[in-house]
Design an enzyme around this catalytic site. Structure first.
Site, short mmCIF file in Angstrom:
data_model
loop_
_atom_site.label_atom_id
_atom_site.label_comp_id
_atom_site.label_asym_id
_atom_site.label_seq_id
_atom_site.Cartn_x
_atom_site.Cartn_y
_atom_site.Cartn_z
N GLU A 38 -11.66 3.92 -7.15
CA GLU A 38 -10.50 3.88 -6.23
C GLU A 38 -9.53 2.80 -6.67
O GLU A 38 -9.93 1.76 -7.18
CB GLU A 38 -11.00 3.55 -4.81
N ASP A 39 -8.25 3.05 -6.40
CA ASP A 39 -7.26 2.01 -6.69
C ASP A 39 -7.34 0.86 -5.69
O ASP A 39 -7.38 -0.30 -6.05
CB ASP A 39 -5.83 2.60 -6.72
N ASP A 71 -7.89 0.00 1.87
CA ASP A 71 -6.97 -0.61 2.83
C ASP A 71 -7.61 -0.52 4.22
O ASP A 71 -8.46 -1.34 4.56
CB ASP A 71 -5.64 0.15 2.71
N PHE A 95 1.97 -4.99 0.63
CA PHE A 95 2.04 -3.72 -0.10
C PHE A 95 2.25 -4.02 -1.58
O PHE A 95 3.12 -4.79 -1.95
CB PHE A 95 3.18 -2.85 0.43
N ARG A 100 3.89 3.35 -10.98
CA ARG A 100 2.49 3.49 -11.38
C ARG A 100 2.24 2.97 -12.80
O ARG A 100 1.14 2.58 -13.13
CB ARG A 100 2.08 4.98 -11.35
P1 IMP Z 1 -7.06 3.63 3.37
O1 IMP Z 1 -7.56 4.99 3.71
O2 IMP Z 1 -6.21 3.05 4.47
O3 IMP Z 1 -8.13 2.65 2.93
O4 IMP Z 1 -6.02 3.80 2.21
C1 IMP Z 1 -6.34 3.94 0.91
C2 IMP Z 1 -5.16 4.52 0.14
O5 IMP Z 1 -3.89 4.07 0.64
C3 IMP Z 1 -5.21 4.03 -1.28
O6 IMP Z 1 -6.04 4.83 -2.08
C4 IMP Z 1 -3.74 4.06 -1.68
O7 IMP Z 1 -3.40 5.34 -2.16
C5 IMP Z 1 -2.98 3.78 -0.40
N1 IMP Z 1 -2.57 2.36 -0.30
C6 IMP Z 1 -3.06 1.43 0.57
N2 IMP Z 1 -2.47 0.24 0.38
C7 IMP Z 1 -1.60 0.40 -0.63
C8 IMP Z 1 -0.70 -0.50 -1.32
O8 IMP Z 1 -0.56 -1.72 -1.03
N3 IMP Z 1 0.04 0.03 -2.33
C9 IMP Z 1 -0.07 1.35 -2.69
N4 IMP Z 1 -0.90 2.21 -2.10
C10 IMP Z 1 -1.66 1.75 -1.07
MG MG Z 2 -5.61 6.19 -3.41
#
Ligand code: IMP
Ligand code: MG
Length: 171
Positions: A95-96, A99, A149, A162
């Site tokens: 995963e990148d 959050d 962010f 990206r």
């Molecule tokens: P979660 O489901 O809230 O944990 O979100 C995860 C996804 O939200 C990640 O895989 C990203 O694609 C996107 N995301 C969350 N924070 C960021 C950020 O700071 N920059 C870019 N994408 C983000």
């Molecule tokens: Mg993602």
């Protein structure tokens, strides 16, 4: 939105990818690992990490509907599922960023249901202060970062940035 500052340089990223690769190579010694990349954000991290692993590696990819759709509706849709099921394989989800934790919690459930031989998660970035879901937590983390962010090294804002070789904040 424009890039405000670099928070993780390309040198720091490369150093940490080396460390993670050493850890993973040790933990999976003698096994074939299937890296499951969450498109599109995880792809740059995945290819850099894969090339540093001293293991037999298989690659697969999945893609889910966007972050905003996912959080607002609470429903995560696959726009691309795995090419092959991970049943009986040692799967490592790449995963990148984690959050709120919603995506990871959903994906870990979906993938573990396929009965892999083992299942772990490696996230490049983690925002612990943003967690709203008390669910699956990554086994390997590149960097814990504050609630800002970020873009670059796979992560986007409206599909842009990206291809940056570093991680930066926007403002
Ligand atoms: P979660 O489901 O809230 O944990 O979100 C995860 C996804 O939200 C990640 O895989 C990203 O694609 C996107 N995301 C969350 N924070 C960021 C950020 O700071 N920059 C870019 N994408 C983000
Ligand atoms: Mg993602």
């Amino acid at each position: 939105m424009e890039i405000v500052k670099t928070i993780i340089s390309s040198e720091k990223l490369a150093e940490r990818v080396d460390e993670l690769a050493a850890l993973i190579s040790r933990d999976y010694a003698g096994r074939t690992v299937t890296l499951v990349c969450v498109l599109k954000g995880g792809v740059i991290f995945m290819v850099d990490l894969a090339r540093k692993l001293k293991l037999d590696v298989e690659l697969d990819f999945l893609e889910i509907s966007s972050y905003r759709d996912a959080t607002e509706s609470g429903i995560i849709k696959f726009t691309k599922d795995l090419s092959n099921p991970i049943t009986g394989k040692h799967a490592l989800l790449i995963e990148d960023i984690v959050d709120s934790g919603k995506t990871l919690n959903y994906l870990s459930g979906h993938l573990q249901a396929q009965k892999p031989a083992s299942f772990k998660v490696c996230a490049l970035l983690n925002k612990p202060d943003r967690r709203t879901v008390n669910g699956y937590e990554p086994d390997y983390i590149g960097f814990d970062i504050p609630d800002e962010f970020v873009v670059g090294y796979g992560l986007d804002y409206a599909q842009k940035y990206r291809n940056l070789s570093y991680i930066a904040t926007l403002g």
